[in-house]
Design an enzyme around this catalytic site. Structure first.
Site, mmCIF file in Angstrom:
data_model
loop_
_atom_site.group_PDB
_atom_site.id
_atom_site.type_symbol
_atom_site.label_atom_id
_atom_site.label_comp_id
_atom_site.label_asym_id
_atom_site.label_seq_id
_atom_site.Cartn_x
_atom_site.Cartn_y
_atom_site.Cartn_z
ATOM 1 N N LYS A 269 0.766 -1.131 -0.174
ATOM 2 C CA LYS A 269 -0.106 0.113 -0.020
ATOM 3 C C LYS A 269 0.831 1.307 0.003
ATOM 4 O O LYS A 269 1.825 1.552 0.736
ATOM 5 C CB LYS A 269 -0.928 0.046 1.122
ATOM 6 C CG LYS A 269 -1.662 1.100 1.353
ATOM 7 C CD LYS A 269 -2.480 1.310 2.558
ATOM 8 C CE LYS A 269 -3.213 2.547 3.176
ATOM 9 N NZ LYS A 269 -4.193 2.477 4.344
ATOM 10 N N ASP A 274 -2.353 10.230 3.918
ATOM 11 C CA ASP A 274 -3.946 9.973 4.278
ATOM 12 C C ASP A 274 -4.515 10.988 4.946
ATOM 13 O O ASP A 274 -4.521 10.674 6.169
ATOM 14 C CB ASP A 274 -3.953 8.346 4.722
ATOM 15 C CG ASP A 274 -5.409 7.914 4.577
ATOM 16 O OD1 ASP A 274 -6.131 8.599 4.059
ATOM 17 O OD2 ASP A 274 -5.603 6.917 5.403
ATOM 18 N N LYS A 281 -9.829 12.927 8.494
ATOM 19 C CA LYS A 281 -9.404 12.520 9.799
ATOM 20 C C LYS A 281 -9.328 13.841 10.640
ATOM 21 O O LYS A 281 -9.272 14.913 10.410
ATOM 22 C CB LYS A 281 -8.072 11.956 9.487
ATOM 23 C CG LYS A 281 -7.862 10.565 8.939
ATOM 24 C CD LYS A 281 -6.536 10.172 8.902
ATOM 25 C CE LYS A 281 -6.547 8.698 8.225
ATOM 26 N NZ LYS A 281 -6.985 7.608 8.931
ATOM 27 N N ASP A 292 1.789 6.170 5.760
ATOM 28 C CA ASP A 292 0.721 5.264 4.894
ATOM 29 C C ASP A 292 1.316 4.627 3.818
ATOM 30 O O ASP A 292 0.456 3.786 3.231
ATOM 31 C CB ASP A 292 -0.568 6.033 4.925
ATOM 32 C CG ASP A 292 -1.839 5.019 5.142
ATOM 33 O OD1 ASP A 292 -1.721 3.977 5.566
ATOM 34 O OD2 ASP A 292 -2.930 5.661 4.435
ATOM 35 N N ASP A 351 -12.166 7.331 3.717
ATOM 36 C CA ASP A 351 -10.777 7.193 4.801
ATOM 37 C C ASP A 351 -10.759 5.558 4.571
ATOM 38 O O ASP A 351 -9.379 5.122 5.141
ATOM 39 C CB ASP A 351 -11.217 7.676 6.148
ATOM 40 C CG ASP A 351 -9.585 7.619 6.651
ATOM 41 O OD1 ASP A 351 -8.422 7.761 6.145
ATOM 42 O OD2 ASP A 351 -9.841 7.854 8.126
ATOM 43 N N GLU A 353 -9.270 3.911 2.063
ATOM 44 C CA GLU A 353 -9.058 4.024 0.950
ATOM 45 C C GLU A 353 -8.099 3.044 0.552
ATOM 46 O O GLU A 353 -7.972 2.576 -0.751
ATOM 47 C CB GLU A 353 -8.122 5.418 0.654
ATOM 48 C CG GLU A 353 -6.880 5.536 1.259
ATOM 49 C CD GLU A 353 -6.454 5.352 2.441
ATOM 50 O OE1 GLU A 353 -7.698 5.375 3.367
ATOM 51 O OE2 GLU A 353 -5.592 5.096 3.112
ATOM 52 N N ARG A 355 -7.790 -0.242 1.053
ATOM 53 C CA ARG A 355 -8.390 -1.467 0.203
ATOM 54 C C ARG A 355 -8.952 -1.255 -1.278
ATOM 55 O O ARG A 355 -8.964 -2.046 -2.028
ATOM 56 C CB ARG A 355 -9.585 -2.050 1.165
ATOM 57 C CG ARG A 355 -10.663 -0.836 1.275
ATOM 58 C CD ARG A 355 -11.447 -1.405 2.468
ATOM 59 N NE ARG A 355 -10.960 -0.881 3.828
ATOM 60 C CZ ARG A 355 -11.851 -0.995 5.007
ATOM 61 N NH1 ARG A 355 -12.887 -1.918 4.925
ATOM 62 N NH2 ARG A 355 -11.057 -0.782 6.001
#
Ligand code: BES
Ligand code: MN
Ligand code: ZN
Length: 500
Positions: A269, A274, A281, A292, A351, A353, A355
């Protein structure tokens, strides 16, 4: 820092510092015993005086020990002899590096490889010692105007083995330890870079450089190519950002033709920041979302280690990378996208994101006819709640693969713990409007995230490593850890038959 292996006795070696161990019962290790005898009981006298108790984590630096050729002798506490295990062994290496860094010694010879660590081979000790020593001198000061005040003098570490017959195995283990450390360092450096530097484009450039240095085949797919492939789930995450998304693909070919030619595929990933997107967030600690992309960093680090060791395996690395930002054209809660697999996804929370980018990268992995696919992702805060910062969350659709990864984690001390992936959890992802929702609610959050991915991995053996709790540290030691490069490299070393 340079490392080498030598078969030498501590009373004969000439160096800036000899490092030997003392157990808590004030018992000297065989190497310390030799120095003690040669110096007329110098060490035992000091221990009798009570200046060294042998407690784990302690050390004592001695100068001009009589009749010893080394300028210094560093005594390292090893803890209780009967409890001496992996934990104490690694602690002793860290203690040693800390003490050496504070000394003026430019080189040191370490006499700890001969110590029995339960069930662990000489190779294990050499590999760990090198990797841990390098990990302990790591420093990220690229953005500090003033570099460290006192540049550490320590330049060279000699790992002493008891007999010359051990040399070949020890040399090989050292090379492995150094390769792992290089992979870990790459992963930490990439992780620690700020989001305004480490963008998707930066990750792609890093991959291209890595490929060039090791003659690995590398290509970077741009937005238009991803559109053609139907990766609308991945692209939906990039919509709010001004940074162009990338899909990085590296193919390392080390296996002999025909033999084990199906590649192992690693997917990382690569969200370079993020923010949460429109499902923004909270502000506190949001800086840490630059980490991230640590999954991406770890698969690149693993590839680097594998390439450096020239392992006879085929390894493909796929990195979907983008920022997750709010913006006028960002995805909104309720939006529906179609993934490359054809399955549709209702984005209930922007959020979630990770996946969304991983699912398309996993579908893309199919074209390599993989032997196994392993994805690595800072996927869920829920995994941090479940396992803390000790174990990486492991999910798998294959028990043998899961067990292989679990033992690689145990053996390399980069541990993982298996989580369930029963079909019973799949209902959490029900959507009224699309084939699935991208979130499953608060309960079992790391499991529903893995369930989501499992819908895109039915055609191969697959494992998912949720490194949300292990990829970086917060607080005073804030920084990337490089995990799980060590676990993955150990796993691949075993697959390649280089570790039994
Ligand atoms: N990158 C985060 C996961 C994360 C959060 C890792 C905190 C480490 C620390 C991920 O993209 C995310 O935001 N996940 C959400 C999912 C939720 C909306 C279902 C989370 O965990 O809160
Ligand atoms: Mn997120
Ligand atoms: Zn994320």
């Amino acid at each position: 820092m340079k490392f080498s292996i030598k078969s030498v006795s501590p009373d004969k070696q000439r160096c800036a510092c000899a490092v030997v161990g003392v157990f808590e019962s004030r018992k000297l290790t065989p190497a310390a015993e030799l120095i003690d005898q040669a110096s007329g009981g110098y060490l035992s006298a000091i221990i009798r005086r009570g200046d060294m108790h042998g407690k784990s984590g302690t050390s004592l630096l001695l100068h001009n020990v009589p009749a010893i050729q080394c300028e210094r002798v560093l005594l390292v506490g090893l803890g209780k002899q009967k409890d001496f295990s992996e934990k104490e062994f690694t602690a002793s290496i860290r203690t040693m590096v800390k003490a050496l860094k504070q000394s003026g010694a430019a080189d040191a010879t370490l006499f700890l490889a001969g110590l029995p660590v339960s069930e662990r081979s000489l190779s294990w000790k050499i590999r760990q010692a090198a990797a841990i020593a390098l990990e302990s001198v790591y420093c990220f000061d690229q953005f500090k105007s003033k570099k460290q005040d006192t540049p550490a003098a320590l330049r060279k570490i000699v790992l002493a083995v008891d007999c010359s017959g051990d040399l070949p195995l020890a040399e090989e283990a050292l090379a492995q330890g150094l390769a792992i450390a290089e992979g870990v360092t790459l992963a930490r450096n990439l992780g620690n870079l700020p989001g305004n530097v480490c963008t998707p484009t930066y990750l792609a450039d890093t991959a291209l450089k890595l490929a060039k240095a090791h003659t690995i085949d590398c290509k970077v797919l741009e937005r238009a190519e991803m559109e053609k492939l139907g990766m609308h789930s991945l692209l939906s995450v990039a919509k709010g950002s001004h940074q162009p998304p990338k899909l990085i693909v590296l193919n390392y070919r080390g296996a002999k033709a025909g033999k084990n030619s199906k590649p192992l595929v690693l997917v990382g990933k690569g969200i370079t920041f993020d923010s949460g997107g429109i499902s923004l967030k909270p502000g506190e600690g949001m800086d840490e979302m630059k980490f991230d992309m640590c999954g991406a960093a770890s698969v690149l680090g693993t590839l680097k280690a594998v390439a450096q060791m020239k392992l006879p395996i085929n390894l493909t690395v796929i990195v979907p990378t983008t920022e997750n930002m709010p913006g006028g054209s960002a995805s909104k809660p309720g939006d529906i996208v179609s993934s490359m697999s054809g399955q549709t996804i209702e984005i209930l929370n922007t959020d979630a994101e990770g996946r969304l980018i991983l699912c398309d990268a996993l579908t893309y992995a199919e074209r390599f006819e993989p032997e196994t696919v392993i994805d690595v992702a800072t996927l869920t805060g829920a995994c941090v709640i479940a396992l803390g910062h000790v174990a990486t969350g492991l999910f798998a659709n294959d028990d043998d693969l899961a067990n292989e990864l679990l033992s690689a984690g145990d053996e390399s001390l980069d541990r993982a713990w298996r989580m369930p992936l029963w079909d019973d959890y799949q209902d959490l992802l029900k959507s009224n409007f699309a084939d699935m929702a991208n979130i499953g609610g608060r309960a079992a959050g790391s499991v529903s995230a893995a369930c989501f991915l499992s819908r895109f991995t039915k055609r191969f053996k697959w494992a998912h490593l949720d490194i949300a709790g292990t990829a970086w540290k917060s607080g005073a030691d804030k920084g990337a850890t490089g995990r799980p490069v060590t676990l993955l490299t150990h796993f691949l070393l075993k697959r390649a038959g280089k570790i039994n």
